[in-house]
Design a protein around this motif. Structure first.
Motif, PDB file in Angstrom:
ATOM      1  N   GLU A 155      25.628  33.471 -10.054  1.00 15.76           N
ATOM      2  CA  GLU A 155      25.622  33.308  -9.164  1.00 15.76           C
ATOM      3  C   GLU A 155      26.746  33.842  -8.716  1.00 15.76           C
ATOM      4  O   GLU A 155      27.507  34.772  -9.388  1.00 15.76           O
ATOM      5  CB  GLU A 155      26.518  32.088  -9.001  1.00 15.76           C
ATOM      6  CG  GLU A 155      27.244  31.582  -8.261  1.00 15.76           C
ATOM      7  CD  GLU A 155      28.091  29.503  -8.460  1.00 15.76           C
ATOM      8  OE1 GLU A 155      28.946  29.319  -7.820  1.00 15.76           O
ATOM      9  OE2 GLU A 155      26.978  28.899  -8.908  1.00 15.76           O
ATOM     10  N   THR A 156      26.533  34.452  -7.476  1.00 17.19           N
ATOM     11  CA  THR A 156      27.565  35.377  -7.225  1.00 17.19           C
ATOM     12  C   THR A 156      28.664  34.328  -6.339  1.00 17.19           C
ATOM     13  O   THR A 156      29.165  33.439  -6.359  1.00 17.19           O
ATOM     14  CB  THR A 156      26.692  36.037  -5.842  1.00 17.19           C
ATOM     15  OG1 THR A 156      26.675  35.010  -4.631  1.00 17.19           O
ATOM     16  CG2 THR A 156      25.447  36.654  -5.845  1.00 17.19           C
ATOM     17  N   LEU A 157      29.965  35.361  -5.750  1.00 20.39           N
ATOM     18  CA  LEU A 157      31.203  34.957  -5.083  1.00 20.39           C
ATOM     19  C   LEU A 157      30.885  34.663  -4.413  1.00 20.39           C
ATOM     20  O   LEU A 157      32.019  33.390  -3.373  1.00 20.39           O
ATOM     21  CB  LEU A 157      32.004  36.800  -5.032  1.00 20.39           C
ATOM     22  CG  LEU A 157      33.445  35.710  -4.482  1.00 20.39           C
ATOM     23  CD1 LEU A 157      34.203  35.965  -5.596  1.00 20.39           C
ATOM     24  CD2 LEU A 157      34.310  37.176  -3.739  1.00 20.39           C
ATOM     25  N   GLN A 158      30.093  34.800  -3.216  1.00 21.54           N
ATOM     26  CA  GLN A 158      29.362  34.200  -2.229  1.00 21.54           C
ATOM     27  C   GLN A 158      28.980  32.307  -2.425  1.00 21.54           C
ATOM     28  O   GLN A 158      29.381  31.804  -1.097  1.00 21.54           O
ATOM     29  CB  GLN A 158      28.351  34.937  -1.251  1.00 21.54           C
ATOM     30  CG  GLN A 158      28.104  34.585  -0.199  1.00 21.54           C
ATOM     31  CD  GLN A 158      26.369  33.463  -0.009  1.00 21.54           C
ATOM     32  OE1 GLN A 158      25.764  33.575  -1.144  1.00 21.54           O
ATOM     33  NE2 GLN A 158      26.656  33.027   1.087  1.00 21.54           N
ATOM     34  N   GLY A 159      28.425  32.352  -3.905  1.00 24.03           N
ATOM     35  CA  GLY A 159      27.623  30.670  -3.915  1.00 24.03           C
ATOM     36  C   GLY A 159      26.105  30.481  -3.891  1.00 24.03           C
ATOM     37  O   GLY A 159      26.079  29.853  -4.970  1.00 24.03           O
ATOM     38  N   GLN A 160      25.866  31.580  -3.438  1.00 25.86           N
ATOM     39  CA  GLN A 160      24.416  32.037  -4.634  1.00 25.86           C
ATOM     40  C   GLN A 160      23.562  32.645  -4.989  1.00 25.86           C
ATOM     41  O   GLN A 160      24.768  33.038  -5.254  1.00 25.86           O
ATOM     42  CB  GLN A 160      23.234  31.516  -3.111  1.00 25.86           C
ATOM     43  CG  GLN A 160      23.360  30.969  -1.388  1.00 25.86           C
ATOM     44  CD  GLN A 160      23.343  31.925   0.108  1.00 25.86           C
ATOM     45  OE1 GLN A 160      22.131  32.652  -0.758  1.00 25.86           O
ATOM     46  NE2 GLN A 160      23.397  30.678   0.876  1.00 25.86           N
ATOM     47  N   THR A 161      22.616  32.388  -5.398  1.00 28.17           N
ATOM     48  CA  THR A 161      22.464  33.434  -6.961  1.00 28.17           C
ATOM     49  C   THR A 161      21.184  34.317  -6.108  1.00 28.17           C
ATOM     50  O   THR A 161      21.076  34.587  -4.817  1.00 28.17           O
ATOM     51  CB  THR A 161      21.581  32.530  -7.464  1.00 28.17           C
ATOM     52  OG1 THR A 161      20.381  31.648  -6.732  1.00 28.17           O
ATOM     53  CG2 THR A 161      22.240  30.873  -8.364  1.00 28.17           C
ATOM     54  N   GLN A 166      30.245  39.297  -0.331  1.00 24.45           N
ATOM     55  CA  GLN A 166      30.422  38.498  -1.378  1.00 24.45           C
ATOM     56  C   GLN A 166      29.281  38.781  -1.935  1.00 24.45           C
ATOM     57  O   GLN A 166      29.160  38.340  -3.567  1.00 24.45           O
ATOM     58  CB  GLN A 166      31.187  37.024  -0.612  1.00 24.45           C
ATOM     59  CG  GLN A 166      32.213  37.445   0.145  1.00 24.45           C
ATOM     60  CD  GLN A 166      33.111  35.694  -0.346  1.00 24.45           C
ATOM     61  OE1 GLN A 166      32.625  35.114   0.761  1.00 24.45           O
ATOM     62  NE2 GLN A 166      34.461  35.740   0.145  1.00 24.45           N
ATOM     63  N   HIS A 167      27.946  38.551  -1.319  1.00 24.59           N
ATOM     64  CA  HIS A 167      26.577  37.975  -2.615  1.00 24.59           C
ATOM     65  C   HIS A 167      26.545  39.348  -2.747  1.00 24.59           C
ATOM     66  O   HIS A 167      25.452  39.456  -3.686  1.00 24.59           O
ATOM     67  CB  HIS A 167      25.885  38.234  -0.912  1.00 24.59           C
ATOM     68  CG  HIS A 167      24.613  37.622  -1.481  1.00 24.59           C
ATOM     69  ND1 HIS A 167      24.427  35.950  -2.329  1.00 24.59           N
ATOM     70  CD2 HIS A 167      23.624  38.172  -1.212  1.00 24.59           C
ATOM     71  CE1 HIS A 167      22.922  35.920  -1.946  1.00 24.59           C
ATOM     72  NE2 HIS A 167      22.754  37.037  -1.622  1.00 24.59           N
ATOM     73  N   HIS A 168      27.055  40.064  -2.684  1.00 23.67           N
ATOM     74  CA  HIS A 168      27.098  41.628  -3.784  1.00 23.67           C
ATOM     75  C   HIS A 168      27.861  42.093  -4.658  1.00 23.67           C
ATOM     76  O   HIS A 168      28.214  42.475  -5.682  1.00 23.67           O
ATOM     77  CB  HIS A 168      27.368  42.703  -3.286  1.00 23.67           C
ATOM     78  CG  HIS A 168      26.168  42.918  -2.319  1.00 23.67           C
ATOM     79  ND1 HIS A 168      26.504  42.993  -0.761  1.00 23.67           N
ATOM     80  CD2 HIS A 168      25.503  44.170  -1.945  1.00 23.67           C
ATOM     81  CE1 HIS A 168      25.368  43.683   0.032  1.00 23.67           C
ATOM     82  NE2 HIS A 168      25.088  43.814  -1.177  1.00 23.67           N
ATOM     83  N   VAL A 169      28.701  40.785  -4.643  1.00 24.71           N
ATOM     84  CA  VAL A 169      29.925  40.379  -6.232  1.00 24.71           C
ATOM     85  C   VAL A 169      29.639  39.378  -6.766  1.00 24.71           C
ATOM     86  O   VAL A 169      29.756  37.814  -6.602  1.00 24.71           O
ATOM     87  CB  VAL A 169      31.657  40.211  -5.857  1.00 24.71           C
ATOM     88  CG1 VAL A 169      32.263  40.747  -6.778  1.00 24.71           C
ATOM     89  CG2 VAL A 169      31.373  41.451  -4.397  1.00 24.71           C
ATOM     90  N   VAL A 178      20.930  46.514   1.407  1.00 27.18           N
ATOM     91  CA  VAL A 178      22.069  45.537   1.640  1.00 27.18           C
ATOM     92  C   VAL A 178      21.989  43.927   1.115  1.00 27.18           C
ATOM     93  O   VAL A 178      20.968  43.708   1.482  1.00 27.18           O
ATOM     94  CB  VAL A 178      22.115  45.653   3.036  1.00 27.18           C
ATOM     95  CG1 VAL A 178      23.986  44.795   2.921  1.00 27.18           C
ATOM     96  CG2 VAL A 178      23.229  46.865   3.106  1.00 27.18           C
ATOM     97  N   LEU A 179      22.107  43.297   0.041  1.00 22.76           N
ATOM     98  CA  LEU A 179      22.362  41.759  -0.343  1.00 22.76           C
ATOM     99  C   LEU A 179      22.513  41.145   0.802  1.00 22.76           C
ATOM    100  O   LEU A 179      23.646  40.906   1.397  1.00 22.76           O
ATOM    101  CB  LEU A 179      22.109  41.716  -1.575  1.00 22.76           C
ATOM    102  CG  LEU A 179      21.413  42.683  -2.351  1.00 22.76           C
ATOM    103  CD1 LEU A 179      22.522  41.938  -4.128  1.00 22.76           C
ATOM    104  CD2 LEU A 179      20.139  42.875  -2.855  1.00 22.76           C
ATOM    105  N   LEU A 180      21.019  40.311   1.139  1.00 20.69           N
ATOM    106  CA  LEU A 180      21.211  39.195   2.129  1.00 20.69           C
ATOM    107  C   LEU A 180      21.545  37.495   1.491  1.00 20.69           C
ATOM    108  O   LEU A 180      21.011  37.838   0.908  1.00 20.69           O
ATOM    109  CB  LEU A 180      20.670  39.446   3.513  1.00 20.69           C
ATOM    110  CG  LEU A 180      21.128  40.118   4.205  1.00 20.69           C
ATOM    111  CD1 LEU A 180      19.946  40.843   5.130  1.00 20.69           C
ATOM    112  CD2 LEU A 180      22.059  40.791   5.032  1.00 20.69           C
ATOM    113  N   PRO A 181      22.622  37.039   2.032  1.00 18.77           N
ATOM    114  CA  PRO A 181      22.851  35.266   1.406  1.00 18.77           C
ATOM    115  C   PRO A 181      21.438  35.076   2.438  1.00 18.77           C
ATOM    116  O   PRO A 181      20.948  35.133   3.840  1.00 18.77           O
ATOM    117  CB  PRO A 181      24.343  34.990   1.884  1.00 18.77           C
ATOM    118  CG  PRO A 181      24.558  35.962   3.017  1.00 18.77           C
ATOM    119  CD  PRO A 181      24.283  37.318   2.900  1.00 18.77           C
ATOM    120  N   ALA A 182      21.587  33.870   1.660  1.00 21.35           N
ATOM    121  CA  ALA A 182      20.296  33.359   2.298  1.00 21.35           C
ATOM    122  C   ALA A 182      21.177  32.576   3.713  1.00 21.35           C
ATOM    123  O   ALA A 182      19.505  32.021   4.928  1.00 21.35           O
ATOM    124  CB  ALA A 182      19.590  31.690   2.128  1.00 21.35           C
ATOM    125  N   SER A 183      21.527  32.084   4.365  1.00 25.44           N
ATOM    126  CA  SER A 183      22.132  31.879   6.040  1.00 25.44           C
ATOM    127  C   SER A 183      22.743  32.895   6.559  1.00 25.44           C
ATOM    128  O   SER A 183      23.726  32.864   7.344  1.00 25.44           O
ATOM    129  CB  SER A 183      22.946  30.586   6.051  1.00 25.44           C
ATOM    130  OG  SER A 183      24.756  30.954   4.876  1.00 25.44           O
TER     131      SER A 183
END
Length: 347
Positions: free
Chosen positions: A293-299, A270-273, A342-347
């Motif tokens: 802001e990504t679909l995952q919620g983080q920017t 979701q962090h890629h969309v 691959v893009l990774l979210p903070a958590s």
């Protein structure tokens, strides 16, 4: 390459008749005859294509100076489309006429003549004449498939040697015209989604495998949502196979996407969309940073111009750096940009 029916055998005869007729008409002013892609299509007996062009007022367009690269479906391919959709070319409603027009324009690269020799095993992208979100044009993807007798496949091919695709195979390449070139294909190309374009390019095999891993949301259905229907359109940052392999190599317990914790993998994907956004490279801050802001919620932070050969630099939610290596693969419900990590979210 397979050879298409008896029509192509008659092509030199038809063209000779066209040229001689034109020369006879123009003897007084010595004006040279132009044999357009429309003339060649008619000469080859592509009556369904000719009827569709006539029904959508595209004949005059393709009789222009071009140059054009036309992927011409056979009569059988058009018959399959008409049977499946129930369309009647002689009695199209306004909305049906526009649909058929866009389908036809998706078979035409305008302004460039692309011979089959320019198409490689790694593939090439080009823009067609069809409309897409954001007043952009649809992209088309062509590659030589070494595993399919070096057949040129368009948008992933016709699915006879792999998973079903929304594409076609070139059966006869490089039929010349004065204002372009025609490649005969065995299916009518559909208007591709971001899913179709991801499936078409083997370089996104690991991404597709991750999206379809057991325990994940139905990403295929979500990312196939038609433009104008939430959450479409989409902007997808698509990691290459090498990028996914680097991710797997970072944890000795990961040998495939299925080994990654399901919730973590969902968040990563979701962090890629970007949802509800069709963001082409030209829409970004051209001398600074954009933070969507990504679909995952983080920017994520996207900075132009890029460094180290990147078109743009990206910093993901976890603070890791990546590069955008290719941009603006436009589909009917969104746009794809290729990233090298691959893009990774903070958590």
């Amino acid at each position: 390459m397979k050879i298409i029916s008896k029509y192509l055998k008659l092509l030199p005869v038809f063209l000779l008749v066209l040229v001689l007729t034109g020369c006879s008409d123009d003897d007084d002013n010595n004006t040279p005859t132009t044999v357009t892609v429309v003339d060649v299509a008619v000469a080859n007996g592509f009556t369904s294509l000719a009827a569709a062009l006539q029904a959508t007022d595209l004949v005059t367009t393709l009789q222009g100076p071009g140059p054009f690269t036309v992927f011409a479906p056979t009569n059988e391919a058009f018959d399959d489309l008409l049977t499946a959709t129930g369309l009647d070319l002689a009695n199209l409603s306004t909305s049906e006429e526009e649909l058929v027009r866009q389908i036809l324009l998706n078979h035409v690269i305008v302004g460039t003549e692309v011979p089959s020799s320019a198409i490689t095993t790694t593939g090439i992208y080009a823009n067609t004449g069809a409309d897409a979100p954001g007043n952009n044009n649809l992209s088309i993807y062509a590659r030589v498939n070494a595993d399919n007798n070096n057949t040129v496949e368009i948008n992933g091919g016709d699915g006879t040697t792999s998973a079903p695709r929304n594409g076609a195979d070139v059966t006869t390449p490089d039929v010349p015209a004065d204002n372009g070139v025609i490649h005969v294909i065995n299916k009518v190309l559909g208007l591709p989604t971001v899913v179709d374009m991801a499936l078409a390019n083997p370089e996104f095999g690991s991404l597709v495998a991750s999206l379809t891993t057991a325990g994940q949301p139905d990403f295929v259905s979500i990312l196939s949502t038609a433009n104008g229907t939430s959450p479409a359109p989409f902007t997808v940052f698509a990691p290459t196979n090498a990028a996914f392999q680097t991710l797997l190599d970072s944890n000795m317990m990961w040998n495939s996407p299925a080994d990654i914790d399901s919730a973590l993998l969902t968040a990563v994907l979701q962090h890629h969309v970007l949802a509800g956004q069709n963001v082409q490279s030209g829409d970004l801050n051209q001398s600074g940073t954009t933070s969507p802001e990504t679909l995952q919620g983080q920017t994520i932070d996207i900075t132009l111009p890029g460094t180290n050969g990147n078109i743009a630099d990206v910093v993901d939610g976890a603070g890791n750096e990546a590069g955008i290596r290719a941009v603006d693969v436009q589909t009917s419900n969104g746009v794809i940009h290729v990233v090298n990590a691959v893009l990774l979210p903070a958590s």
